[in-house]
Design a protein around this motif. Structure first.
Motif, PDB file in Angstrom:
ATOM      1  N   HIS A 211       2.868  72.933  17.758  1.00 53.82           N
ATOM      2  CA  HIS A 211       3.606  71.697  17.447  1.00 53.82           C
ATOM      3  C   HIS A 211       4.378  71.788  16.149  1.00 53.82           C
ATOM      4  O   HIS A 211       5.286  70.984  15.910  1.00 53.82           O
TER       5      HIS A 211
ATOM      6  N   ASP B 129       0.087  59.893  23.819  1.00 52.07           N
ATOM      7  CA  ASP B 129      -0.766  60.094  22.648  1.00 52.07           C
ATOM      8  C   ASP B 129      -0.840  61.603  22.398  1.00 52.07           C
ATOM      9  O   ASP B 129      -1.468  62.331  23.165  1.00 52.07           O
ATOM     10  N   VAL B 130      -0.166  62.076  21.329  1.00 48.08           N
ATOM     11  CA  VAL B 130       0.029  63.506  21.114  1.00 48.08           C
ATOM     12  C   VAL B 130      -0.850  64.016  19.978  1.00 48.08           C
ATOM     13  O   VAL B 130      -0.895  63.425  18.891  1.00 48.08           O
ATOM     14  N   THR B 131      -1.528  65.124  20.224  1.00 48.68           N
ATOM     15  CA  THR B 131      -2.240  65.883  19.197  1.00 48.68           C
ATOM     16  C   THR B 131      -1.663  67.290  19.192  1.00 48.68           C
ATOM     17  O   THR B 131      -1.307  67.831  20.244  1.00 48.68           O
TER      18      THR B 131
ATOM     19  N   SER C 112      -4.336  65.101   9.865  1.00 49.73           N
ATOM     20  CA  SER C 112      -3.476  64.009  10.324  1.00 49.73           C
ATOM     21  C   SER C 112      -2.415  63.735   9.282  1.00 49.73           C
ATOM     22  O   SER C 112      -2.735  63.462   8.119  1.00 49.73           O
TER      23      SER C 112
ATOM     24  N   VAL D 113       7.579  66.853  20.059  1.00 39.64           N
ATOM     25  CA  VAL D 113       6.586  65.813  19.766  1.00 39.64           C
ATOM     26  C   VAL D 113       7.213  64.419  19.697  1.00 39.64           C
ATOM     27  O   VAL D 113       6.692  63.472  20.311  1.00 39.64           O
TER      28      VAL D 113
ATOM     29  N   ASP E 250       4.409  64.972  11.338  1.00 34.79           N
ATOM     30  CA  ASP E 250       3.638  65.659  12.382  1.00 34.79           C
ATOM     31  C   ASP E 250       2.591  64.720  12.960  1.00 34.79           C
ATOM     32  O   ASP E 250       2.118  63.813  12.278  1.00 34.79           O
ATOM     33  N   PRO E 251       2.177  64.984  14.195  1.00 34.03           N
ATOM     34  CA  PRO E 251       1.069  64.214  14.760  1.00 34.03           C
ATOM     35  C   PRO E 251      -0.246  64.707  14.185  1.00 34.03           C
ATOM     36  O   PRO E 251      -0.291  65.742  13.495  1.00 34.03           O
TER      37      PRO E 251
ATOM     38  N   ARG F 165       6.190  61.216  22.109  1.00 27.83           N
ATOM     39  CA  ARG F 165       5.708  59.965  21.515  1.00 27.83           C
ATOM     40  C   ARG F 165       6.581  58.795  21.928  1.00 27.83           C
ATOM     41  O   ARG F 165       6.077  57.689  22.181  1.00 27.83           O
TER      42      ARG F 165
END
Length: 348
Positions: free
Chosen positions: A8, A26-28, A346, A17, A46-47, A21
């Protein structure tokens, strides 16, 4: 949908990403972070992400996701040729291991970033997904092997799909300068010369990073029957261009840029034109960006964000960046971090 995106913090992931979104997913992320600070301009948000080597992923880290989008790889031919064993270790073995763990963890969809370079030396005719695969480099060979192995993993509960992306172009905050259009525009901006080292005759299919992101977004929600064990070429026939044509498209956009075709590297055996009709017919996907529009975007972004020759030849070139990390003692001979961090992070 809960989605894990590997890579990512790479060139494509940074563009993809926000697209996912915006569609409500729901992005990780999952990334080693080797290229996280290779940014032109302001750093992108960033996620939440896992800072982990692809080779060290666990089933526990994959639990709870509906889909995995697998972008992470050693991602170009010069790098793959320099370290072919590591290329196969990461691009092939670790990718198949990731898919197997994802299946064990209950992930239902696995979207794999393959490449049109699997067609190799295909000549002047258009090739579709049924064409023979003739990969010429360790990078392309690894992609073919992953596709084959993922077919063997597929069943009614696990649906892999192979998105054979054309050569990417276009602006990403985490820039790559080692792909053809991005490279030619950068040299034109910095030197006034669009320099082609080959004879300019090989065909290349091109696709914008944003169009790749849209194609993956479409596959996330397409009917399972449309994607299950399917390969789709991602791009547009209008962007099947010779390298010389790409160079002249750049000169038409960058003021006073001159095209120089030296031919010093000889003829490139990688030459192929691609049929992208299946994704249009079966997924409703249509690539929007033309080569000329992409060149204009890159010119504007390079100019406005203050691109420098030093960064263009180092931070934004994958091979040069990994060599730098090695010289600084931050990665070892196997391209592993010398002080790995597997914490959850995060940023947004």
């Amino acid at each position: 949908m809960r989605v894990l995106v590997t890579g990512h913090q790479g060139y494509l992931g940074t563009v993809m990403v926000p697209v996912l979104r915006a569609r409500g997913h729901d992005v990780t992320g999952l990334d080693t972070g080797y290229f996280a600070d290779c940014v032109l301009g302001a750093a992108p948000p960033d996620p939440p992400g896992l800072a982990v080597d692809l080779r060290d992923v666990t089933a526990e880290q994959l639990a709870g996701f509906d889909a995995v989008i697998h972008l992470a790889a050693l991602s170009n031919d010069p790098l793959g040729a320099l370290v072919p064993e590591i290329t196969h270790d990461i691009n092939h073995h670790a990718s198949v291991r990731l898919a197997r763990l994802a299946k064990d963890a209950g992930v239902r969809r696995f979207l794999y970033a393959s490449t049109c370079s699997v067609y190799g030396a295909a000549g002047d005719g258009l090739v579709d997904e049924s064409a023979p695969l003739r990969p010429l480099t360790p990078y392309a060979q690894s992609k073919v092997r992953v596709e084959d192995d993922l077919v063997a993993l597929a069943d009614s509960d696990f649906a892999p799909v192979f998105l054979r992306n054309a050569t990417a172009f276009g602006f990403s905050p985490r820039l790559r300068a080692d792909i053809v259009l991005n490279n030619l525009v950068g040299h034109a901006v910095l030197t006034g010369v669009v320099k082609v080292l080959s004879d300019g005759t090989p065909w290349r299919p091109l696709v914008h990073a944003e169009d790749i992101a849209e194609a993956f977004a479409v596959c996330l929600t397409a009917p399972v029957a449309a994607i299950h064990c399917r390969a789709y070429n991602i791009g547009s026939e209008r962007n099947n261009r010779t390298v010389a044509e790409i160079a002249h498209a750049v000169s038409a956009v960058v003021p006073d840029a001159e095209v120089v075709i030296t031919g010093e590297s000889g003829a490139d055996p990688r030459s192929y034109r691609v049929d992208f009709g299946a994704a249009r017919r079966e997924l409703g996907f249509e690539a929007r960006w033309s080569v000329t529009d992409g060149a204009a975007q890159l010119y504007t972004e390079y100019r406005d964000r203050g691109l420098t020759a030093d960064d263009f030849g180092s931070r934004f070139v994958r091979l040069a960046r990994l060599r730098e990390l090695g010289e600084r003692g931050l990665v070892d001979a196997q391209l592993r971090r010398t002080a790995p961090s597997n914490r959850v992070r995060s940023d947004a």
